[in-house]
Write a protein that holds these residues in place. Structure first.
Motif, PDB file in Angstrom:
ATOM      1  N   TYR A  31      64.687  -4.918 -18.932  1.00 47.66           N
ATOM      2  CA  TYR A  31      64.927  -3.818 -20.219  1.00 47.66           C
ATOM      3  C   TYR A  31      63.511  -4.955 -20.789  1.00 47.66           C
ATOM      4  O   TYR A  31      64.305  -5.579 -21.635  1.00 47.66           O
ATOM      5  N   ALA A  35      67.540  -2.541 -23.812  1.00 47.29           N
ATOM      6  CA  ALA A  35      67.576  -0.643 -23.532  1.00 47.29           C
ATOM      7  C   ALA A  35      66.506  -0.761 -22.181  1.00 47.29           C
ATOM      8  O   ALA A  35      65.617  -1.322 -22.821  1.00 47.29           O
ATOM      9  N   ARG A  37      63.592   2.116 -21.471  1.00 49.12           N
ATOM     10  CA  ARG A  37      63.876   3.084 -21.582  1.00 49.12           C
ATOM     11  C   ARG A  37      63.310   4.751 -21.437  1.00 49.12           C
ATOM     12  O   ARG A  37      63.643   5.378 -22.103  1.00 49.12           O
ATOM     13  N   ALA A  40      66.428   5.299 -22.219  1.00 52.03           N
ATOM     14  CA  ALA A  40      66.904   6.645 -23.208  1.00 52.03           C
ATOM     15  C   ALA A  40      66.295   7.579 -23.038  1.00 52.03           C
ATOM     16  O   ALA A  40      66.792   8.312 -24.528  1.00 52.03           O
ATOM     17  N   GLY A  43      68.120  10.631 -21.510  1.00 50.78           N
ATOM     18  CA  GLY A  43      69.278  10.641 -22.373  1.00 50.78           C
ATOM     19  C   GLY A  43      69.129  11.530 -23.521  1.00 50.78           C
ATOM     20  O   GLY A  43      69.401  12.382 -23.432  1.00 50.78           O
ATOM     21  N   ILE A  44      68.156  11.109 -23.729  1.00 52.06           N
ATOM     22  CA  ILE A  44      67.278  11.609 -25.408  1.00 52.06           C
ATOM     23  C   ILE A  44      66.793  14.094 -24.864  1.00 52.06           C
ATOM     24  O   ILE A  44      67.729  14.097 -26.023  1.00 52.06           O
TER      25      ILE A  44
END
Length: 68
Positions: A31, A35, A37, A40, A43-44
Motif C-alpha cells: 500500500y 492506504a 489507492r 480509497a 469508497g469515495i
C-alpha cells in the motif's frame, strides 16, 4: 486469516498466503502510505453515488437534508 477465509469462499481457495506476508515495496499487496489507492477511490465513488441517490428524492423531505 480473514482474507484467506474470504478467498476460500469467493475465489475457490486461490489464496497466496506467502504474498500476503511479503512486506517489500514490490509485493502484490503493498500500500502507499498505509492506504490502498484503488480501495480509497472506490469508497469515495461509492459514497458520492449513494449521496446523489439519497439526495435525488423529490417527494417530501430528503433523507439527508438538514433543512427538513
Amino acid at each position: 486469516m480473514a482474507i484467506c477465509a474470504t478467498d476460500i469462499l469467493l475465489r475457490r481457495n486461490r489464496c497466496d498466503a506467502p504474498a500476503l506476508m511479503d512486506e517489500t515495496p514490490g509485493s502484490a499487496f503493498w500500500y502507499t502510505a498505509g492506504a490502498n489507492r484503488a480501495g480509497a477511490l472506490a469508497g469515495i465513488v461509492a459514497s458520492a453515488t449513494l449521496y446523489a441517490i439519497l439526495m435525488r428524492s423529490t417527494d417530501g423531505p430528503r433523507p439527508l437534508d438538514v433543512r427538513a
